[in-house]
Enzyme design. Structure first.
Site, PDB file in Angstrom:
ATOM      1  N   ASN A   1      58.169  83.888  31.296  1.00  0.00           N
ATOM      2  CA  ASN A   1      57.797  82.585  30.743  1.00  0.00           C
ATOM      3  C   ASN A   1      57.450  81.590  31.849  1.00  0.00           C
ATOM      4  O   ASN A   1      57.975  81.668  32.957  1.00  0.00           O
ATOM      5  CB  ASN A   1      58.935  82.034  29.886  1.00  0.00           C
ATOM      6  N   VAL A   2      56.585  80.646  31.511  1.00  0.00           N
ATOM      7  CA  VAL A   2      56.132  79.661  32.502  1.00  0.00           C
ATOM      8  C   VAL A   2      56.646  78.255  32.191  1.00  0.00           C
ATOM      9  O   VAL A   2      56.238  77.289  32.839  1.00  0.00           O
ATOM     10  CB  VAL A   2      54.583  79.646  32.587  1.00  0.00           C
ATOM     11  N   ASP A   3      57.553  78.134  31.214  1.00  0.00           N
ATOM     12  CA  ASP A   3      57.993  76.806  30.778  1.00  0.00           C
ATOM     13  C   ASP A   3      59.052  76.172  31.670  1.00  0.00           C
ATOM     14  O   ASP A   3      59.351  74.993  31.535  1.00  0.00           O
ATOM     15  CB  ASP A   3      58.511  76.851  29.340  1.00  0.00           C
TER      16      ASP A   3
ATOM     17  N   HIS B   1      55.261  85.052  36.248  1.00  0.00           N
ATOM     18  CA  HIS B   1      53.933  84.558  35.894  1.00  0.00           C
ATOM     19  C   HIS B   1      53.706  83.114  36.324  1.00  0.00           C
ATOM     20  O   HIS B   1      52.790  82.455  35.840  1.00  0.00           O
ATOM     21  CB  HIS B   1      53.716  84.694  34.381  1.00  0.00           C
TER      22      HIS B   1
ATOM     23  N   CYS C   1      43.565  66.721  44.771  1.00  0.00           N
ATOM     24  CA  CYS C   1      44.612  66.833  45.780  1.00  0.00           C
ATOM     25  C   CYS C   1      44.557  65.633  46.719  1.00  0.00           C
ATOM     26  O   CYS C   1      43.478  65.280  47.218  1.00  0.00           O
ATOM     27  CB  CYS C   1      44.446  68.138  46.557  1.00  0.00           C
TER      28      CYS C   1
ATOM     29  N   SER D   1      58.557  91.736  24.334  1.00  0.00           N
ATOM     30  CA  SER D   1      57.901  92.728  23.478  1.00  0.00           C
ATOM     31  C   SER D   1      57.932  94.113  24.100  1.00  0.00           C
ATOM     32  O   SER D   1      57.676  95.105  23.424  1.00  0.00           O
ATOM     33  CB  SER D   1      56.446  92.321  23.240  1.00  0.00           C
TER      34      SER D   1
ATOM     35  N   ASN E   1      66.773  91.083  20.551  1.00  0.00           N
ATOM     36  CA  ASN E   1      65.463  90.863  19.952  1.00  0.00           C
ATOM     37  C   ASN E   1      65.570  91.044  18.447  1.00  0.00           C
ATOM     38  O   ASN E   1      66.074  92.071  18.000  1.00  0.00           O
ATOM     39  CB  ASN E   1      64.438  91.843  20.525  1.00  0.00           C
ATOM     40  N   PRO E   2      65.109  90.090  17.647  1.00  0.00           N
ATOM     41  CA  PRO E   2      65.195  90.245  16.192  1.00  0.00           C
ATOM     42  C   PRO E   2      64.416  91.452  15.681  1.00  0.00           C
ATOM     43  O   PRO E   2      64.791  92.054  14.667  1.00  0.00           O
ATOM     44  CB  PRO E   2      64.595  88.938  15.653  1.00  0.00           C
TER      45      PRO E   2
ATOM     46  N   ALA F   1      67.749  84.854  20.283  1.00  0.00           N
ATOM     47  CA  ALA F   1      68.436  84.555  21.537  1.00  0.00           C
ATOM     48  C   ALA F   1      69.364  83.366  21.404  1.00  0.00           C
ATOM     49  O   ALA F   1      70.469  83.351  21.964  1.00  0.00           O
ATOM     50  CB  ALA F   1      67.411  84.298  22.640  1.00  0.00           C
TER      51      ALA F   1
END
Length: 239
Positions: A85-87, A102, A138, A180, A204-205, A222
């Site tokens: 995840n990138v959050d 990632h 920049c 996944s 995982n559901p 989770a």
């Protein structure tokens, strides 16, 4: 080692990569935006999409499952989180050892020289009615700013990959959450642990390609499963 995927973020209200194509962005395929060629052709459109995603992430909060992982980290001598995840939720929650395979929506940088850009400068930026906005420049070299995520066609950074694969190659247990198990190369990690005979727990559901092979499958979200699992593990260690 704990490895997490999109299902971990979904419980906090963060849509998956494809589910994020809503509203203004529903007319696009995410693959059309998440690559260097798209940024080169239309930087305002691509940056506008990532600004929208950045604001979306900042409008939500990490759920209790993230805090459970932090509790576990404090209880073990060696502990590593590897996320697709990138959050940035793991770091926001207090996890100190995090590998972001990632990249991160917090790690904006300039295109030409990779100079870091403080993402707090994005606060208050408003895109046009079409969702587009020219990327900032920049302050050091004037190059346009891009998100610090791994786009399609780009290689995963070598250091995070080496750290993640090394850790899974020697860990005592692997906890897989909300993945996944089909997105490579991260999908290789459970297989590496299983081949070693390392205990693997999958939260995982829904079933995945690794469900039948893991030692324990917890078919639950989770947000629900991780606090209960942390309570159980920490109670067991105290006893």
């Amino acid at each position: 080692v704990v490895t997490t995927g999109a299902g971990m973020s979904r419980d906090s209200g963060v849509p998956t990569f494809r589910d994020a194509m809503t509203g203004l962005w529903s007319r696009f395929d995410p693959h059309e935006l998440a690559n260097a060629q798209a940024f080169s052709r239309n930087p305002a459109r691509v940056f506008g999409w990532y600004l929208w995603r950045w604001n979306l992430v900042h409008s939500t909060k990490p759920h209790a499952g993230y805090r459970a992982i932090v509790r576990l980290e404090k209880a073990f001598e060696e502990f590593l989180v590897v996320t697709q995840n990138v959050d940035g939720f793991h770091r926001r929650s207090g996890s100190s050892e995090v590998v972001e395979l990632h990249g991160s929506l917090e790690a904006f940088r300039c295109v030409d020289n990779g100079h870091a850009f403080d993402s707090t400068q994005l606060e208050g930026l408003e895109a046009g009615e079409d969702g587009e906005i020219d990327p900032p420049r920049c302050s050091i070299c004037g190059s346009p700013i891009r998100p610090g995520v791994v786009w399609f066609g780009e290689m995963l950074p070598r250091d995070p990959v080496d750290r993640a694969w090394t850790a899974v190659g020697k860990c005592d247990a692997l906890l897989v959450v909300g993945t996944s198990a089909v997105v490579y190369p991260a999908a290789e990690l459970p297989s590496i642990a299983l081949r070693r005979g390392c205990p693997v727990i999958d939260v995982n559901p829904a079933s995945t390609p690794i469900t039948d092979d893991v030692d324990v499958w917890i078919p639950e979200r989770a947000e629900v499963a991780l606090p209960a699992l942390a309570d159980l593990l920490l109670s067991s260690r105290r006893e």
